[in-house]
Write an enzyme that holds these catalytic residues in place. Structure first.
Site, short mmCIF file in Angstrom:
data_model
loop_
_atom_site.label_atom_id
_atom_site.label_comp_id
_atom_site.label_asym_id
_atom_site.label_seq_id
_atom_site.Cartn_x
_atom_site.Cartn_y
_atom_site.Cartn_z
N ARG A 16 1.76 -12.45 -6.14
CA ARG A 16 1.47 -11.65 -4.93
C ARG A 16 1.04 -12.52 -3.75
NH1 ARG A 16 -2.79 -7.45 -6.69
NH2 ARG A 16 -3.40 -9.14 -8.06
N ARG A 515 0.30 -3.73 -0.07
CA ARG A 515 -0.19 -3.01 -1.24
C ARG A 515 0.83 -3.01 -2.37
NH1 ARG A 515 -4.97 -1.38 -1.09
NH2 ARG A 515 -4.63 -0.31 -3.06
N TRP A 561 4.92 7.32 -11.41
CA TRP A 561 4.46 5.98 -11.04
C TRP A 561 4.36 5.04 -12.23
CZ3 TRP A 561 0.18 7.36 -6.90
CH2 TRP A 561 0.83 7.89 -5.78
N HIS A 641 -3.89 17.32 -4.80
CA HIS A 641 -3.73 16.55 -3.56
C HIS A 641 -2.35 15.93 -3.53
CE1 HIS A 641 -4.17 13.52 -0.50
NE2 HIS A 641 -3.89 12.59 -1.39
N CYS A 643 0.36 13.59 -0.80
CA CYS A 643 0.39 12.86 0.46
C CYS A 643 1.73 12.18 0.69
CB CYS A 643 -0.72 11.83 0.51
SG CYS A 643 -0.80 10.77 -0.91
N GLU A 665 -1.51 15.59 3.25
CA GLU A 665 -1.40 14.68 4.38
C GLU A 665 -0.76 15.44 5.54
OE1 GLU A 665 1.85 13.21 5.44
OE2 GLU A 665 0.69 12.39 7.09
N HIS A 694 -4.80 5.49 6.28
CA HIS A 694 -4.07 4.25 6.08
C HIS A 694 -4.10 3.34 7.30
CE1 HIS A 694 -2.62 6.61 2.68
NE2 HIS A 694 -2.50 5.44 2.08
N CYS A 726 -6.18 11.24 2.62
CA CYS A 726 -5.99 10.61 1.31
C CYS A 726 -7.28 9.89 0.95
CB CYS A 726 -4.81 9.64 1.40
SG CYS A 726 -4.19 9.11 -0.21
N1 GLN Z 1 -7.93 10.56 -5.70
C1 GLN Z 1 -7.12 9.50 -5.22
C2 GLN Z 1 -7.91 8.65 -4.23
O1 GLN Z 1 -8.66 9.18 -3.50
C3 GLN Z 1 -5.86 10.00 -4.57
C4 GLN Z 1 -4.98 8.88 -4.09
C5 GLN Z 1 -3.60 9.29 -3.63
O2 GLN Z 1 -3.33 10.40 -3.30
N2 GLN Z 1 -2.67 8.40 -3.60
O3 GLN Z 1 -7.75 7.47 -4.14
ZN ZN Z 2 -3.12 10.75 -1.13
#
Ligand code: GLN
Ligand code: ZN
Length: 770
Positions: A16, A515, A561, A641, A643, A665, A694, A726
């Site tokens: 990396r 990242r 993922w 959640h 995003c 998001e 971000h 997020c």
């Molecule tokens: N719960 C995770 C965090 O807050 C959610 C991250 C994400 O949606 N990628 O980091």
């Molecule tokens: Zn998120």
């Protein structure tokens, strides 16, 4: 000799290096020149790896400091006017301004690259965007490669894909820009030809989409217009079957077509038949999206008839860019040797290509040892008892039909949840993680390396949790989180604790910018030997009278993922994950936790590229989520959640997940998304993100109140939550504190406005009960 190449190669560096150089540069520790030098070194190293493994060309143009679409924005000279570039900035400072935002301007939007977990920056176009070719940087790289003695194949994101990925505010007039865009491409192609580049790969992953007639016509127009302006063109489709677009692609005046033979093996022969007799077929036969060692016999069975038909016009390649797999299995020195034999990363995939090429050219005897090793590893994997867990299979087989249903519908649950826990109108919360400082990361690394024992590590994390709880209390947040300091990554953390899942040490894959993620490898049946989050969550809850939200990653996201086993359907693996998360949710509930968030940020990116396959996916994905969430009581509030994606077109499926609250998001798109939720009459609770986590900037109270104004205009206040976009793990503490302080204040301002509007406290109660 069979021609070998890869559509793209990992750029972040086996250790990396690019990530660390970028971050040092952003912290002001190294100059731009030093960063450029790191880029150059990495490119040279990666080209050498391609050549050493026998690739016929090196791929130039796949490198990017932040993102390859951003590099294209620069190459085509179409940076949005709002950034006010004067033209004398360095290309990198321009790119980083667009990628990360400036004090005056938010960053470009970012979203998933097709169905991968890679994020690209969305080009912002307007009807009067002008394009000006600026190929100097690309040409410099061509020069570097040639200077090192490598034959070059350049790669560009093709014009149709570039337009498709772009965004235009207001009515969609993107295709009207095609003509001027093509002028810029023609300039770039001309300059590449002048520089002596023989082949250019035009990446058009849009070919795997079910395009409308207008876009298909545009595709034909584009490649006719580009014909003859530069090097030979290899049109590259990948990530899926070209379907209806295959015959169109074969008719275009290009000199070759690349086909994803992993996702669409059936198309190899069709393409071979349809291509003109002088065109090349690049067979993407080695999986660029997964880490399993290929079965050489299965692959050769496909290639041999093609070779007979096409002879030297058959090229071998990986299905897509190797950007999506880790760099080198050679780094995994402490990996279990049995599992290691089953795997193949980018460098190993180059070797697999070389072996296949040799076999086609010189017969099996030329690679007898390599073939033998591959065959025995595959046989071992098929037989291994580590792959199969009867108990898990049994549980999936007898799963109750109602396992994916909560006891009562949303309305009744909401009443039960309100009775259990009184929250103000517009409750404030966060998405889960708090800043992951250098110190936290160091503690985790020390713990893993055995330098910090379990007792100390635990105590350290508890201190961290206590700090986060105190901070949230002092900021006045309503629903708290423990901050996730124990998690390196929301998927890896669970992967480490689940059986049937393997975590590599250096298996990094770029996610966006600097990242990277280290996706778990799901190699066998998945089960949960012990609770995974209960300790940390109950510890946090013990520190405060305010509710603490438990944090889980959902089954679809873990699936999406991870590198997923290729020996059973994805749905089957997802069901196994869902059961593991369900058990965890039940354990949290038993431990007294009243709010549980099951994150599904990857829910949308699991969508098949072909629209006609969407419904089937959405059905099983929503069902898996409901199985994970469905075990808890009515008065336990389930959040989810999501995003960084467009949700407009999957709202029914999101509603079908039946979470009590969804946080999404929306801030980068100025709440545009919320209108869709309103029009759809999304029935449950919503927390539209009021600020972008971000970007390193602190949003003002006014900015967030303005977004909340938009939100209350379309969602009844009783269903509205206030939260960032997020998790906060990439932010610094001062930014986080300031931003949350403003956010809580904005919520307060909004509550007061609502109060004033409704005229009385009982008025607001009514609004809330709606
Ligand atoms: N719960 C995770 C965090 O807050 C959610 C991250 C994400 O949606 N990628 O980091
Ligand atoms: Zn998120």
């Amino acid at each position: 000799m069979t021609m070998l190449h890869v559509p793209g190669y990992p750029r972040i560096g086996v250790r990396r290096e690019l990530k660390f150089a970028l971050e040092r540069h952003w912290r002001g520790e190294i100059t731009e020149q030093a960063l450029e030098e790191t880029g150059r070194e990495l490119r040279l190293r990666h080209w050498a790896q391609q050549r050493d493994a026998g690739m016929s060309f090196v791929t130039v143009g796949d490198f990017a400091f932040y993102d390859h679409v951003l590099e294209m924005i620069d190459l085509l000279g179409c940076a949005p006017a709002r950034f006010g570039f004067r033209g004398d900035e360095s290309p990198l400072s321009r790119q980083f301004a667009m990628a990360r935002g400036t004090p005056a301007q938010p960053a470009l939007e970012m979203t998933k690259w097709f169905d991968t977990n890679y994020h690209y920056l969305v080009p912002e176009l307007s009807p009067d965007t002008a394009f000006t070719a600026g190929p100097e940087r690309l040409l410099e790289q061509v020069g570097e490669a040639r200077g090192a003695g490598h034959p070059v194949k350049a790669v560009l994101v093709g014009p149709l894909t570039f337009l498709w990925l772009s965004k235009m505010r207001g009515p969609d007039r993107r295709l009207e820009l095609l003509e001027t865009l093509l002028d810029a491409y023609r300039d770039v192609l001309g300059r590449l030809a002048e520089a002596g580049v023989a082949w250019v790969q035009m990446d058009e992953p849009v070919l795997a989409l079910e395009l409308t007639e207008a876009w298909r016509t545009a595709l034909a127009t584009a490649y006719r217009a580009l014909h003859g302006s530069g090097p030979k063109m290899l049109l590259a489709g990948y990530f899926g079957a070209l379907g209806e677009n295959l015959s169109l692609a074969c008719m275009l005046p290009v000199q070759g077509l690349h086909v994803d033979a992993v996702r669409a093996p059936q198309e190899l022969l069709r393409a071979a038949q349809a291509l003109p007799s002088d065109a090349v077929l690049s067979a993407g036969i080695i999986d660029g999206r997964n880490v399993w060692r290929a079965d050489p016999d299965a692959v050769l069975a496909q290639l041999v008839p093609l070779r007979e038909r096409l002879d030297q016009r058959l090229w071998l390649s990986t299905s897509c860019s190797l950007l999506h797999v880790p760099h080198d299995l050679g780094q995994e020195t402490d990996l279990d040797p049995e599992l290691r034999g089953w795997l193949s990363f980018a460098r190993q995939k180059l070797d697999e290509l070389r072996v296949l090429g040799r076999v086609l050219d010189a017969g099996e005897s030329a690679e007898a040892d390599a073939l033998k090793a591959a065959r025995s590893a595959l046989a071992a994997r098929r037989r291994s008892p580590r792959v199969c867990n009867e108990r898990v299979r049994q549980r999936v087989a007898v799963l109750d039909a109602g396992a994916d249903r909560r006891t009562s519908p949303y309305g009744a649950r909401q009443a039960a949840q309100r009775a259990r826990l009184e929250l103000p109108c517009l409750p404030t919360t966060t998405i889960g993680s708090f800043p992951q400082t250098r110190e936290i990361r160091a503690a985790r690394a020390d713990h893993r390396a055995g330098r910090l024992n379990q007792v100390y590590y635990r105590a350290y994390l508890q201190t961290e949790i206590a700090r986060v709880i105190r901070l949230q209390e002092s900021l006045g947040l309503d629903v708290l989180v423990h901050g996730e300091p124990e998690r390196n990554d929301m998927v890896q953390y669970f992967g480490e604790q689940l059986d049937g899942v393997l975590i590599t040490r250096h298996g990094w894959v770029q996610s966006y910018g600097s990242r990277c993620v280290n996706p778990p490898v799901i190699y066998g049946d998945v089960s949960r030997p012990a609770p995974m989050t209960v300790d940390w969550t109950t510890y946090a809850q013990g520190l405060t009278p305010r509710p603490v939200k438990g944090m889980l990653t959902g089954p679809v996201t873990i699936l999406q993922w991870s590198f997923v086993r290729d020996d059973q359907p994805r749905t089957e693996t997802c069901l196994q994950l869902a059961l593991a998360i369900r058990d965890e949710a039940l354990d949290l509930e038993r431990a007294g936790i009243g709010i549980i968030q099951i994150d599904e940020p990857a829910f949308r990116e699991g969508l098949p590229l072909a629209r006609s396959h969407w419904d089937a996916y959405l059905d099983w994905a929503a069902r898996c989520f409901r199985i994970a969430a469905g075990g808890v009581r009515d008065d336990t509030r389930i959040h989810t959640h999501m995003c960084y994606s467009e949700f407009n077109d999957i709202l029914p499926a999101i509603a079908a997940m039946d979470a009590d609250v969804i946080t999404i998001e929306t801030s980068r798109s100025h709440m545009e998304l919320l209108n869709a939720f309103a029009e759809f009459h999304y029935p449950n609770g919503i927390g539209p993100g009021v600020y972008d986590v971000h970007a390193p900037r602190v949003p003002s109270v006014e900015e967030m109140t303005a977004l909340l104004e938009k939100a209350v205009a379309v969602v009844s206040p009783g269903r509205l939550w206030v939260n960032p976009d997020c998790g906060l793990k990439t932010r610094t503490w001062p930014e986080t504190r300031a931003a949350l302080e403003n956010m809580v204040y904005a919520a307060q301002v909004m509550r007061e406005r609502l109060n004033a509007e409704t005229g009385s406290a009982s008025g607001i109660r009514e609004a809330v009960m709606k």
